[in-house]
Design a protein around this motif. Structure first.
Motif, PDB file in Angstrom:
ATOM      1  N   LYS A  65       0.818  -1.200   0.000  1.00 27.16           N
ATOM      2  CA  LYS A  65       0.000   0.000   0.000  1.00 27.16           C
ATOM      3  C   LYS A  65       0.856   1.255   0.000  1.00 27.16           C
ATOM      4  O   LYS A  65       0.398   2.318  -0.405  1.00 27.16           O
ATOM      5  CB  LYS A  65      -0.933  -0.003   1.212  1.00 27.16           C
ATOM      6  N   PHE A  66       2.101   1.141   0.476  1.00 29.12           N
ATOM      7  CA  PHE A  66       3.024   2.274   0.444  1.00 29.12           C
ATOM      8  C   PHE A  66       3.531   2.463  -0.977  1.00 29.12           C
ATOM      9  O   PHE A  66       3.825   1.500  -1.680  1.00 29.12           O
ATOM     10  CB  PHE A  66       4.195   2.046   1.392  1.00 29.12           C
ATOM     11  N   SER A  67       3.658   3.719  -1.373  1.00 29.14           N
ATOM     12  CA  SER A  67       4.022   4.000  -2.770  1.00 29.14           C
ATOM     13  C   SER A  67       5.405   3.488  -3.117  1.00 29.14           C
ATOM     14  O   SER A  67       5.637   3.025  -4.235  1.00 29.14           O
ATOM     15  CB  SER A  67       3.938   5.506  -3.034  1.00 29.14           C
ATOM     16  N   ASN A  68       6.365   3.559  -2.169  1.00 27.00           N
ATOM     17  CA  ASN A  68       7.714   3.078  -2.499  1.00 27.00           C
ATOM     18  C   ASN A  68       7.755   1.570  -2.640  1.00 27.00           C
ATOM     19  O   ASN A  68       8.508   1.035  -3.453  1.00 27.00           O
ATOM     20  CB  ASN A  68       8.735   3.572  -1.476  1.00 27.00           C
ATOM     21  N   HIS A  69       6.920   0.855  -1.857  1.00 24.44           N
ATOM     22  CA  HIS A  69       6.831  -0.603  -2.022  1.00 24.44           C
ATOM     23  C   HIS A  69       6.114  -0.946  -3.329  1.00 24.44           C
ATOM     24  O   HIS A  69       6.530  -1.848  -4.063  1.00 24.44           O
ATOM     25  CB  HIS A  69       6.082  -1.221  -0.839  1.00 24.44           C
ATOM     26  N   ALA A  70       5.012  -0.231  -3.601  1.00 21.15           N
ATOM     27  CA  ALA A  70       4.246  -0.500  -4.824  1.00 21.15           C
ATOM     28  C   ALA A  70       5.074  -0.206  -6.070  1.00 21.15           C
ATOM     29  O   ALA A  70       4.971  -0.910  -7.083  1.00 21.15           O
ATOM     30  CB  ALA A  70       2.974   0.346  -4.826  1.00 21.15           C
ATOM     31  N   SER A  71       5.913   0.836  -6.004  1.00 21.44           N
ATOM     32  CA  SER A  71       6.751   1.175  -7.165  1.00 21.44           C
ATOM     33  C   SER A  71       7.760   0.077  -7.451  1.00 21.44           C
ATOM     34  O   SER A  71       8.028  -0.243  -8.613  1.00 21.44           O
ATOM     35  CB  SER A  71       7.469   2.502  -6.912  1.00 21.44           C
ATOM     36  N   LEU A  72       8.330  -0.498  -6.394  1.00 21.56           N
ATOM     37  CA  LEU A  72       9.265  -1.608  -6.619  1.00 21.56           C
ATOM     38  C   LEU A  72       8.550  -2.783  -7.266  1.00 21.56           C
ATOM     39  O   LEU A  72       9.095  -3.448  -8.154  1.00 21.56           O
ATOM     40  CB  LEU A  72       9.907  -2.034  -5.304  1.00 21.56           C
ATOM     41  N   GLN A  73       7.301  -3.034  -6.844  1.00 25.42           N
ATOM     42  CA  GLN A  73       6.536  -4.121  -7.449  1.00 25.42           C
ATOM     43  C   GLN A  73       6.278  -3.838  -8.927  1.00 25.42           C
ATOM     44  O   GLN A  73       6.359  -4.736  -9.775  1.00 25.42           O
ATOM     45  CB  GLN A  73       5.207  -4.298  -6.709  1.00 25.42           C
ATOM     46  N   ILE A 258       6.361   7.705  -6.503  1.00 21.44           N
ATOM     47  CA  ILE A 258       6.595   7.629  -5.062  1.00 21.44           C
ATOM     48  C   ILE A 258       6.269   8.974  -4.414  1.00 21.44           C
ATOM     49  O   ILE A 258       6.692  10.027  -4.886  1.00 21.44           O
ATOM     50  CB  ILE A 258       8.051   7.221  -4.764  1.00 21.44           C
ATOM     51  N   ASN A 259       5.491   8.932  -3.340  1.00 23.98           N
ATOM     52  CA  ASN A 259       5.108  10.123  -2.595  1.00 23.98           C
ATOM     53  C   ASN A 259       5.449   9.875  -1.123  1.00 23.98           C
ATOM     54  O   ASN A 259       4.758   9.130  -0.434  1.00 23.98           O
ATOM     55  CB  ASN A 259       3.618  10.394  -2.770  1.00 23.98           C
ATOM     56  N   GLU A 260       6.540  10.473  -0.683  1.00 28.60           N
ATOM     57  CA  GLU A 260       7.018  10.203   0.668  1.00 28.60           C
ATOM     58  C   GLU A 260       6.035  10.692   1.739  1.00 28.60           C
ATOM     59  O   GLU A 260       5.841  10.035   2.764  1.00 28.60           O
ATOM     60  CB  GLU A 260       8.398  10.834   0.888  1.00 28.60           C
ATOM     61  N   LYS A 261       5.367  11.837   1.491  1.00 26.33           N
ATOM     62  CA  LYS A 261       4.405  12.357   2.456  1.00 26.33           C
ATOM     63  C   LYS A 261       3.193  11.426   2.561  1.00 26.33           C
ATOM     64  O   LYS A 261       2.679  11.150   3.642  1.00 26.33           O
ATOM     65  CB  LYS A 261       3.954  13.760   2.042  1.00 26.33           C
ATOM     66  N   GLN A 262       2.739  10.954   1.409  1.00 26.35           N
ATOM     67  CA  GLN A 262       1.596  10.037   1.398  1.00 26.35           C
ATOM     68  C   GLN A 262       1.932   8.752   2.136  1.00 26.35           C
ATOM     69  O   GLN A 262       1.103   8.215   2.875  1.00 26.35           O
ATOM     70  CB  GLN A 262       1.198   9.733  -0.041  1.00 26.35           C
ATOM     71  N   ASP A 263       3.151   8.230   1.962  1.00 25.30           N
ATOM     72  CA  ASP A 263       3.569   7.014   2.661  1.00 25.30           C
ATOM     73  C   ASP A 263       3.595   7.244   4.167  1.00 25.30           C
ATOM     74  O   ASP A 263       3.194   6.379   4.955  1.00 25.30           O
ATOM     75  CB  ASP A 263       4.945   6.566   2.171  1.00 25.30           C
TER      76      ASP A 263
END
Length: 511
Positions: A65-73, A258-263
């Motif tokens: 659900k985190f953008s940085n994890h989803a981006s890696l996927q 990736i959106n660090e604030k959203q994560d």
């Protein structure tokens, strides 16, 4: 310029040159095969790599659900697609270059073999004619020498005074016969020489040039086909470059999503407990001395500070902990904020499932009505089991929905109490009282809606096995407490005081 004119005497070099060309084709085929093996191995390793680092399991799905994890996927998915394009390159190179060139090479070998065989055959024919020429030449030389000897012998015999006329005539006849034979051999030699020269001209000016020119044409076609193969080697990869570029663009875009604030906000939402920070620890004065047994301190022992939620230490799981009961169904084991979210999520899921069941029930009722109006289309009674099963499912879902909504109301209503509990450690007593107050509120709400809105008579017997439903018998008179709101159910009250939901199609409204 051509091979037949300028290289008429270079048979050995032409043989070696054409063989070298075939060897080059074979080398290129092996080169492309090894390139395809590299591509296939590379693609396989990329697929294994993306599979190795792909998220799996419920915990990983939560992280995604985190953008940085989803981006890696997304990057791993794009990499998997990229590997597919490398496999496509290998496949196209194998079929478009290796297979086609292998077949073409076999044809070239056969054609070259035919040309060389024709050249050897022409050479052998010329050699046979030359041997025949040499044979007639030797015979002519021999016969001419014998004729000269016979002529000299006849002249010697004629000048010999002791020789008789018969000897002279005999010598002259022998010399004449030898001379005649020598003339015939001379004519044979001249004819054979003419034949050889003719075949030699044919060999050097027609047959060999034609064969060498054919081999030149074969070699030039081979070179042209090799040029096409070289271009094809690059063109196959160029054709998939747009898709590869899209894969790389997808990888680049995954980084941009990736959106660090959203994560950070999502992490807060996932783990926010809702507890208040602990209050200050009160000072306990032990210098006042020992008080009487009836004093307030003996009735109210010193407060023990509860453990703080966020800073619990990780310890090894004991044998007793392994056999602890599963988490509570109402999620009361979770912090307030997390409990509310889990309850709301459960309510949303049940609502979706309930709406699906209501739609199914409506569809079945419509189908039943169509069958009743048009019996030739089907038997309405065959739908009763499905309608009954759907009705039971709707009743069960409504019961579960009411249950979780009650728990959610409890969680929302008891949040302030929970915050206070975290500060003064009186969690047990207040938590036990909280649900009772909520249920009292709900009881008050039901007390307000007790007036029936109508009467109805049961047309069929219905077994209310699901939570929230009641059983009725055919012909029973019922009070309508809540009319059908379009979902196919109504709330009724039996004469014995039992209240619950039944299918609207099972009753007939009283006038």
């Amino acid at each position: 310029m051509d091979w037949g004119t300028d290289l008429w005497d270079q048979y050995d070099h032409i043989d070696k040159h054409t063989q070298s060309g075939l060897d080059l084709v074979e080398r290129y085929i092996k080169f492309v095969k090894e390139r395809t093996e590299i591509e296939q191995s590379y693609a396989k390793q990329l697929r294994n790599l993306s599979k190795k680092y792909a998220k799996r399991g419920s915990k990983d799905e939560q992280d995604c659900k985190f953008s940085n994890h989803a981006s890696l996927q997304e990057i791993l998915n794009e990499l998997n697609d990229y590997a597919g394009q490398r496999e496509l390159i290998a496949e196209n190179m194998m079929t478009g270059i290796c297979v086609d060139l292998t077949k073409y090479l076999q044809d070239l070998k056969q054609e070259r073999k035919t040309h060389l065989a024709d050249a050897k055959k022409a050479q052998q024919n010329l050699e046979i004619t030359f041997k025949q020429l040499e044979s007639t030449k030797k015979r002519f030389a021999k016969e001419w020498g014998e004729a000269e000897k016979a002529t000299q012998q006849a002249e010697k015999t004629e000048n010999d005074l002791n020789a008789t006329r018969l000897d002279v005539e005999k010598a002259k006849q022998h010399a004449h016969a030898r001379t005649h034979t020598a003339e015939e051999c001379r004519n044979d030699y001249a004819a054979q020489l003419q034949k050889y020269n003719k075949e030699q001209n044919l060999f050097y000016y027609t047959e060999i040039p034609q064969i060498f020119n054919n081999m030149q044409d074969m070699d030039e076609r081979r070179i042209q086909r090799m040029a096409e193969g070289y271009c094809q080697f690059a063109d196959i990869e160029k054709k998939v470059q747009p898709i590869i570029s899209k894969c790389l663009e997808g990888i680049f875009n995954a980084g941009g999503k990736i959106n660090e604030k959203q994560d950070s906000m999502l992490f807060i939402e996932q783990h926010k407990s809702g507890f208040e920070r602990p209050a200050d620890v009160e000072f306990e004065d032990y210098t006042q001395g020992i008080k009487s047994a009836t004093s307030e301190s003996s009735l109210n022992p010193p407060k023990v500070r509860a453990k703080l939620w966020p800073f619990s230490k990780k310890t090894k799981i004991s044998h007793a902990e392994k056999h602890m009961p599963l988490p509570a169904e109402d999620f009361s084991h979770l912090p307030p904020e997390q409990r509310k979210k889990r309850l709301q999520s459960k309510i949303d899921d049940i609502s979706k499932e309930l709406q699906k069941a209501l739609d199914q029930s409506e569809a079945l009722e419509k189908m039943k009505g169509v069958y009743e109006q048009n019996p030739q289309m089907g038997d309405p009674s065959c739908l009763e089991p499905q309608i009954s099963e759907t009705a039971q499912n709707i009743g069960r879902l409504r019961g579960e929905l009411a249950k979780y909504e009650t728990w959610l109301s409890e969680a929302v209503g008891g949040e302030e109490s929970s915050n206070a509990i975290n500060n003064n450690t009186q969690h047990t007593g207040v938590a036990a009282e909280l649900p009772q107050n909520i249920y009292l509120e709900f009881d008050d709400e039901f007390d307000d809606v007790e007036t029936p809105v109508g009467q109805c008579t049961a047309l069929y017997t219905f077994q209310g096995n699901s939570e929230g439903t009641i059983s009725i018998t055919e012909g029973e008179l019922l009070s309508i407490m809540e009319e059908d709101k379009g979902d196919g159910w109504m709330r009724v009250l039996r004469a014995g005081g039992e209240e619950g939901y039944i299918p609207s199609s099972y009753v007939k409204l009283s006038p």
